[in-house]
Design a protein around this motif. Structure first.
Motif, PDB file in Angstrom:
ATOM      1  N   PRO A 184       0.853  -1.192   0.000  1.00 43.61           N
ATOM      2  CA  PRO A 184       0.000   0.000   0.000  1.00 43.61           C
ATOM      3  C   PRO A 184       0.893   1.249   0.000  1.00 43.61           C
ATOM      4  O   PRO A 184       2.041   1.190   0.464  1.00 43.61           O
ATOM      5  N   PRO A 185       0.368   2.408  -0.520  1.00 44.47           N
ATOM      6  CA  PRO A 185       1.223   3.597  -0.696  1.00 44.47           C
ATOM      7  C   PRO A 185       2.002   4.007   0.557  1.00 44.47           C
ATOM      8  O   PRO A 185       3.200   4.284   0.471  1.00 44.47           O
ATOM      9  N   ALA A 186       1.351   4.024   1.722  1.00 48.20           N
ATOM     10  CA  ALA A 186       2.061   4.495   2.924  1.00 48.20           C
ATOM     11  C   ALA A 186       3.222   3.549   3.249  1.00 48.20           C
ATOM     12  O   ALA A 186       4.338   3.991   3.573  1.00 48.20           O
ATOM     13  N   ALA A 187       2.971   2.238   3.124  1.00 46.67           N
ATOM     14  CA  ALA A 187       4.022   1.261   3.422  1.00 46.67           C
ATOM     15  C   ALA A 187       5.131   1.358   2.377  1.00 46.67           C
ATOM     16  O   ALA A 187       6.323   1.248   2.705  1.00 46.67           O
ATOM     17  N   GLU A 188       4.759   1.584   1.123  1.00 44.62           N
ATOM     18  CA  GLU A 188       5.753   1.730   0.054  1.00 44.62           C
ATOM     19  C   GLU A 188       6.611   2.984   0.296  1.00 44.62           C
ATOM     20  O   GLU A 188       7.820   2.966   0.111  1.00 44.62           O
ATOM     21  N   PHE A 189       5.972   4.056   0.751  1.00 47.04           N
ATOM     22  CA  PHE A 189       6.691   5.286   1.048  1.00 47.04           C
ATOM     23  C   PHE A 189       7.744   5.029   2.142  1.00 47.04           C
ATOM     24  O   PHE A 189       8.904   5.417   2.026  1.00 47.04           O
ATOM     25  N   HIS A 190       7.333   4.314   3.205  1.00 44.24           N
ATOM     26  CA  HIS A 190       8.279   4.016   4.292  1.00 44.24           C
ATOM     27  C   HIS A 190       9.379   3.084   3.805  1.00 44.24           C
ATOM     28  O   HIS A 190      10.541   3.241   4.171  1.00 44.24           O
ATOM     29  N   ARG A 191       9.012   2.116   2.951  1.00 45.09           N
ATOM     30  CA  ARG A 191      10.031   1.197   2.421  1.00 45.09           C
ATOM     31  C   ARG A 191      11.067   1.987   1.621  1.00 45.09           C
ATOM     32  O   ARG A 191      12.266   1.785   1.770  1.00 45.09           O
ATOM     33  N   GLY A 197      -1.749   8.384   2.011  1.00 47.04           N
ATOM     34  CA  GLY A 197      -2.341   7.757   3.204  1.00 47.04           C
ATOM     35  C   GLY A 197      -1.532   8.018   4.456  1.00 47.04           C
ATOM     36  O   GLY A 197      -1.605   7.255   5.431  1.00 47.04           O
ATOM     37  N   LEU A 198      -0.738   9.097   4.458  1.00 50.06           N
ATOM     38  CA  LEU A 198       0.080   9.406   5.637  1.00 50.06           C
ATOM     39  C   LEU A 198      -0.607  10.406   6.560  1.00 50.06           C
ATOM     40  O   LEU A 198      -0.151  10.654   7.660  1.00 50.06           O
TER      41      LEU A 198
END
Ligand SMILES: C[S@@+](CC[C@H](N)C(=O)[O-])C[C@H]1O[C@@H](n2cnc3c(N)ncnc32)[C@H](O)[C@@H]1O
Length: 366
Positions: free
Chosen positions: A79-86, A313-314
């Protein structure tokens, strides 16, 4: 830092402008080091002190970067938020490994390597006067050189009709979107304005050019304070501006308070990132909560905010309107502009969302 070099014990100061910790050990390396081996040694935390040709070191750094990116490239969709953190974690990991390739600067910031450029002026600007022999990451040295060029040449800011000269580690106005919004928002007579989080001083300069009598600008980063002072001076605004190192507001009240705060929720890992990442959104929240106490009546606050955190989604889409309402502020207007960021990689899963980013200027009043 201390290490053995050809059987001799050596010592040098650790130099970093990005607050990076020094590596745990130092190995002397040269032109025969392969990118694979360099990545393996760096993964063990070793500092690799380069004694070969300068250009070969830069080529090695690029090859290491490609390997690190390839190794981190394949993963399941997130998901976008998890991808951003990755992606942030990957960039931090990459910076850590690439930061292991070191060079030695002699007294006076002299780089004594084959085909080495003159780095003395760039290093003086970023690290201050030389204090004898020092070790630093080649990556930081390359960053210092490009910052030096930017600072020397400046960036054209069409809305200002002038160039702004960013210092190393200071958020630079390379985006036109938010500057245009501030240039076009309706502006009545303004005796005193504040520019909170001034960075290079670009928005303070714009307000002065648009007719504000005086501007008091603040920033938490000392480099930004020095940079804004220099730009405002260069543009001829020295006698109508004051730049203070402050957390958020200067003392007193203003008819107009402008703020382009760090816009991404997240922890900054360098002074430059302090312009982008806002730990748990606390700076944005603190600004909105306290701004009514810094406005004259009928003063106005101009808050520049990107909707990228909502798109990724942050941040909850209702969070900012709720903050504004809780501060007793009314939204007098909200103008938006599409993001002016053009070069987004096609293979990044976040690119479609980034292409939808808009920047808003919220005009808030009590
Ligand atoms: C997005 S940059 C904007 C810089 C400049 N105003 C512009 O529009 O180009 C945010 C700036 O706010 C500064 N900043 C972050 N937290 C701050 C705080 N609590 N008080 C004052 N400045 C802060 C950062 O150092 C950075 O220079």
């Amino acid at each position: 830092m201390s290490w053995r070099d050809g059987g001799v014990s050596r010592r040098a100061r650790w130099l970093t402008a990005d607050h990076r910790p020094p590596p745990t050990s130092v190995h002397v390396v040269g032109d025969d080091l392969t990118a694979d081996r360099a990545c393996r040694l760096a993964a063990d935390g070793a500092g690799l002190l380069w004694r070969g040709d300068f250009h070969n070191a830069c080529t090695l750094l690029d090859a290491m970067a490609r390997r690190i990116d390839r190794a981190g490239g394949r993963h399941r969709p997130l998901p976008p938020a998890a991808e951003f953190h990755r992606q942030r974690q990957h960039r931090a990991h990459r910076a850590r490994l690439l930061g292991c390739l070191l060079v030695e600067l002699g007294a006076g910031h002299v780089l004594d390597l084959r085909r080495a450029p003159d780095v003395t002026a760039a290093c003086r600007e970023v690290f201050g006067p030389s204090d004898g022999t020092a070790l630093l990451a080649l990556r930081e040295l390359i960053g210092a050189r490009s910052a030096h060029e930017w600072r020397r040449r400046g960036i054209p800011v069409p809305a200002l009709g002038a160039r702004i000269h960013p210092h190393h580690g200071v958020f630079a106005p390379t985006r036109t979107d938010y500057v245009e919004l501030v240039a076009q928002a309706p502006l009545g007579p303004v005796r005193a304005a504040f520019d909170v989080g001034t960075g290079t001083g670009v928005l303070a300069a714009l307000l002065l050019r648009r007719g504000a009598d005086t501007v008091v600008a603040t920033d938490v980063e000392p480099r930004a304070v020095a940079c804004a002072r220099e730009n405002l001076h260069r543009l001829g605004f020295a006698d109508r501006s004051t730049v203070l190192q402050r957390n958020l507001f200067p003392p007193g009240r203003a008819d107009l308070v402008v703020c382009n705060p760090p816009w991404m929720p997240g922890t900054p890992t360098s002074p430059l990132e302090a312009g982008i990442y806002d730990r748990r959104g606390t700076t944005l929240a603190a600004f909105v909560r306290a701004v009514p106490d810094h406005l004259t009546q009928p003063g106005e606050a101009w808050l520049v905010v990107s909707d990228l955190p909502e798109l990724l989604g942050l941040r909850d889409p209702g969070a900012l309107p709720a903050l504004v309402a809780a501060a007793g502020l009314a939204v007098r207007d909200r103008v938006t502009a599409p993001s002016s960021v053009r070069h987004l990689p096609d293979d990044d899963p976040l690119t479609p969302l980034r292409r939808r980013e808009t920047i808003a200027l919220w005009r808030l009043g009590r």
